[in-house]
Design a protein around this motif. Sequence first.
Motif, PDB file in Angstrom:
ATOM      1  N   CYS A  28       0.834  -1.208   0.000  1.00  0.00           N
ATOM      2  CA  CYS A  28       0.000   0.000   0.000  1.00  0.00           C
ATOM      3  C   CYS A  28       0.867   1.254   0.000  1.00  0.00           C
ATOM      4  N   VAL A  91      -4.886   3.809   6.603  1.00  0.00           N
ATOM      5  CA  VAL A  91      -5.058   2.388   6.305  1.00  0.00           C
ATOM      6  C   VAL A  91      -4.726   1.619   7.578  1.00  0.00           C
ATOM      7  N   VAL A 224      -7.185  -0.817  -2.051  1.00  0.00           N
ATOM      8  CA  VAL A 224      -7.032   0.232  -1.036  1.00  0.00           C
ATOM      9  C   VAL A 224      -6.865   1.595  -1.698  1.00  0.00           C
TER      10      VAL A 224
END
Length: 249
Positions: A28, A91, A224
């Motif tokens: 991510c 996140v 994401v």
Amino acid sequence: MTTYETGGRVAGRTVIVTGAARGIGAACARRLVAEGARVVVADLLVEEGKQVVAELGDAALFVELDVTSESAWQDAVRQAEEIFGPVTGLVNNAGVVHVDPIEELSESDYRKVIDVNQVGVFLGMKAVIGSMKRAGTGSIVNISSIGGIIAFPRILGYVASKWAVRGMTKAAAQEFGPHGVRVNSVHPGVVSSEMTADSDRSHGMVDHQPLGREADADEIAALVLFLLSDESSFSTGSEFVADGGYTTA
């Protein structure tokens, strides 16, 4: 590891990613920086986290973070704001699993999983919402699991925590929506990572699912990214499943 060209889908945003020293979190961080974000790589794995930041350059900052500590969260947000500006993305990826049948599961092992996977998510959302309110916008992605949609034996704490994350996501979405902040959960199936590398059970799970393979962490990172970007601007309080079709059975 996949190489991306910068596309600017989250340009100028400041995002905290927990558990970002490896696995899904590191994927991510890389994807978000490639798309223009400034990323706080948060983890207890100091050396591995610093290696990720060294790779990403000035758009990344490492912060040693125990997600079960409210004061540590407050310090992480403070550092992010001082160096990069208001936090507009989070996140909540840090997680642990403990395997034992219920009758052999100790209270301390159960509580450790709950503290990291569930309480850590609560503390993260609590820590960033003030910054997001001041910015007038924000997106929070809570990494749950297919273990938050269905159940598995011998990982009671994990299943309990991931179901909780699913519900917490919906409650937070209701509270934060009027402030322009969205909250969604991601539910991966088996992902090729350090957590599953030595798990015969995890590898065996994919044998009968429609897409008969494990996911790559980059595939979860792509989802994401979508949820942090304006491309998902009308999605909040929802589950996004990436499991190769496992839960269709």
